[in-house]
Structure formats: structure tokens, C-alpha cells
Design a protein around this motif. Structure first.
Motif, PDB file in Angstrom:
ATOM      1  N   THR A   1       0.636  -0.737  -0.136  1.00 53.06           N
ATOM      2  CA  THR A   1       0.076   0.008   0.175  1.00 53.06           C
ATOM      3  C   THR A   1       0.663   1.411  -0.028  1.00 53.06           C
ATOM      4  O   THR A   1       2.365   1.050   0.821  1.00 53.06           O
ATOM      5  CB  THR A   1      -0.719   0.322   1.690  1.00 53.06           C
ATOM      6  OG1 THR A   1      -1.631  -1.213   1.311  1.00 53.06           O
ATOM      7  CG2 THR A   1      -2.026   1.369   1.361  1.00 53.06           C
ATOM      8  N   SER A   2       0.696   2.423  -0.756  1.00 46.55           N
ATOM      9  CA  SER A   2       0.984   3.830  -0.983  1.00 46.55           C
ATOM     10  C   SER A   2       0.519   4.367   0.109  1.00 46.55           C
ATOM     11  O   SER A   2      -0.928   4.227   0.332  1.00 46.55           O
ATOM     12  CB  SER A   2       1.179   4.073  -1.839  1.00 46.55           C
ATOM     13  OG  SER A   2       1.732   2.996  -3.113  1.00 46.55           O
ATOM     14  N   GLN A   3       1.248   5.084   0.429  1.00 46.65           N
ATOM     15  CA  GLN A   3       0.500   6.358   1.184  1.00 46.65           C
ATOM     16  C   GLN A   3      -0.360   7.482   1.168  1.00 46.65           C
ATOM     17  O   GLN A   3      -0.257   7.876  -0.096  1.00 46.65           O
ATOM     18  CB  GLN A   3       1.817   7.485   2.681  1.00 46.65           C
ATOM     19  CG  GLN A   3       1.945   6.523   4.159  1.00 46.65           C
ATOM     20  CD  GLN A   3       3.901   6.695   4.369  1.00 46.65           C
ATOM     21  OE1 GLN A   3       4.093   8.241   4.119  1.00 46.65           O
ATOM     22  NE2 GLN A   3       4.173   6.320   5.315  1.00 46.65           N
TER      23      GLN A   3
ATOM     24  N   ASN B   1       5.306   3.319   0.416  1.00 42.45           N
ATOM     25  CA  ASN B   1       5.817   3.884  -0.786  1.00 42.45           C
ATOM     26  C   ASN B   1       7.016   2.998  -0.705  1.00 42.45           C
ATOM     27  O   ASN B   1       7.626   4.018  -1.397  1.00 42.45           O
ATOM     28  CB  ASN B   1       5.387   5.166  -0.317  1.00 42.45           C
ATOM     29  CG  ASN B   1       4.048   5.724   0.131  1.00 42.45           C
ATOM     30  OD1 ASN B   1       3.356   5.468  -0.174  1.00 42.45           O
ATOM     31  ND2 ASN B   1       4.719   7.219   0.582  1.00 42.45           N
TER      32      ASN B   1
ATOM     33  N   GLU C   1      -3.439   6.159   0.157  1.00 43.19           N
ATOM     34  CA  GLU C   1      -4.191   5.365  -0.611  1.00 43.19           C
ATOM     35  C   GLU C   1      -5.167   4.939  -0.067  1.00 43.19           C
ATOM     36  O   GLU C   1      -6.330   4.905  -0.082  1.00 43.19           O
ATOM     37  CB  GLU C   1      -2.891   4.102  -1.118  1.00 43.19           C
ATOM     38  CG  GLU C   1      -4.304   3.132  -2.273  1.00 43.19           C
ATOM     39  CD  GLU C   1      -3.107   1.642  -2.100  1.00 43.19           C
ATOM     40  OE1 GLU C   1      -3.676   0.679  -2.347  1.00 43.19           O
ATOM     41  OE2 GLU C   1      -2.045   2.264  -2.450  1.00 43.19           O
TER      42      GLU C   1
ATOM     43  N   GLY D   1       1.147   2.762   5.338  1.00 42.54           N
ATOM     44  CA  GLY D   1       1.761   2.317   3.436  1.00 42.54           C
ATOM     45  C   GLY D   1       2.854   2.122   4.191  1.00 42.54           C
ATOM     46  O   GLY D   1       3.807   3.019   4.937  1.00 42.54           O
TER      47      GLY D   1
ATOM     48  N   ASP E   1       6.470   2.142  -4.340  1.00 39.30           N
ATOM     49  CA  ASP E   1       6.574   2.125  -5.311  1.00 39.30           C
ATOM     50  C   ASP E   1       7.299   3.893  -5.986  1.00 39.30           C
ATOM     51  O   ASP E   1       8.401   3.688  -6.674  1.00 39.30           O
ATOM     52  CB  ASP E   1       5.239   2.994  -5.998  1.00 39.30           C
ATOM     53  CG  ASP E   1       4.541   1.677  -5.801  1.00 39.30           C
ATOM     54  OD1 ASP E   1       4.627   0.034  -5.661  1.00 39.30           O
ATOM     55  OD2 ASP E   1       3.023   1.239  -5.488  1.00 39.30           O
ATOM     56  N   ASP E   2       7.469   4.139  -5.083  1.00 43.51           N
ATOM     57  CA  ASP E   2       8.469   5.482  -5.415  1.00 43.51           C
ATOM     58  C   ASP E   2       9.912   5.225  -6.280  1.00 43.51           C
ATOM     59  O   ASP E   2      10.136   6.296  -5.965  1.00 43.51           O
ATOM     60  CB  ASP E   2       8.669   6.321  -3.899  1.00 43.51           C
ATOM     61  CG  ASP E   2       7.327   6.916  -3.755  1.00 43.51           C
ATOM     62  OD1 ASP E   2       6.695   7.511  -4.596  1.00 43.51           O
ATOM     63  OD2 ASP E   2       7.145   7.518  -2.768  1.00 43.51           O
TER      64      ASP E   2
END
Length: 147
Positions: free
Chosen positions: A42-44, A56, A46, A54, A58-59
Motif C-alpha cells: 500500500t502507498s501512503q 511507498n 491510498e 503504507g 513504489d516511489d
């Protein structure tokens, strides 16, 4: 031993039981594993009601995999677990980059359940390369130009 304190929650992704009406629930250590899976994927921002939930990862998807990036990845994971998974004591986060050329980094999280003192190892695959060569079975038909 009563293990109710370890919690009970929905499976991730949510599943529905056809024999019993309702959602499949996970309990005890299985719930912790599902929680870690959700936390690391999970991304922050989201989750609307929990914007800080989350980590992050994906960053970092297009960053080179040097020592600084590995340290940042491990720090993001450690911080997310510290703030969002109070049932466990984190022992270590290791990044296995032996499959780096394939675009896969295995994140190995070793933890101890606080109240039972049981140790577990959780491996989360992080895919660094985008899936541009995937055959999704999509067919594109080009229509002739109309006059």
C-alpha cells in the motif's frame, strides 16, 4: 492458550465463502501475515481514512539499486511496521537482490509475535521492472479510416 488478542480480520484480497454467507476471516498469525502483505503493498495516501498507512515502495521503482536505495527501502519498511503493526517485534529486514537482473527483490522480514514469543519469517516479492513484455491477451484491431 487464548490467542484472541492476535486479532481477526478479512483476508487480503477479500474472499467470500460460498458455503457460509460472509467474508473469509483470518485469525492469529495468518492475520498478521495478511496485514504485512497489505502494509507493504500500500502507498501512503491510498487509504482515505488512514492516509499515513503504507510504506511507498513504489516511489523507488525506477531508482538504481545501490546501497542508499536499499537502506531507504529497509527504513521505509521498518518505519511502516513500527507504526502500523503493534502485534509484532521486528527483528530484521533483509533485501535479497540475487534476482536483481530479473527485476525482483525479495524483502525478508523476520519478526516475533510479542505475546506468544513465536518467530516468523515473511518474504515479500518487490518487482522493480515494469511489465511491458507481458502478454495480456489483448487484441487491438485497427479500423480503416473513413472518408
Amino acid at each position: 492458550m487464548n490467542l484472541d488478542f492476535l486479532g481477526r480480520g478479512w483476508s487480503f484480497p477479500p474472499e467470500f465463502d460460498k458455503t457460509l454467507p460472509g467474508v473469509v476471516l483470518l485469525e492469529q498469525e495468518a492475520d498478521i501475515v495478511a496485514s504485512l502483505q497489505a502494509l507493504l503493498s500500500t502507498s501512503q495516501g491510498e487509504r482515505v481514512m488512514l492516509p499515513q498507512y503504507g510504506c511507498n515502495l513504489d516511489d523507488l521503482i525506477f531508482e538504481s539499486l545501490d546501497t542508499g536505495t536499499k537502506t531507504l527501502m529497509a527504513d521505509k519498511i521498518e518505519t511502516a511496521i513500527l507504526y502500523h503493526e503493534p502485534r509484532i517485534e521486528l527483528e530484521s529486514v533483509n533485501l535479497d537482490d540475487t534476482r536483481e537482473l530479473e527485476g525482483v527483490i525479495l524483502i525478508e522480514v523476520t519478526y516475533r509475535v510479542k505475546t506468544t514469543n513465536s518467530r516468523f519469517n515473511f518474504v515479500f516479492p518487490y518487482y522493480k521492472l515494469e511489465g511491458t513484455d507481458l502478454d495480456l491477451g489483448v487484441t487491438v484491431n485497427l479500423l480503416p479510416e473513413s472518408d
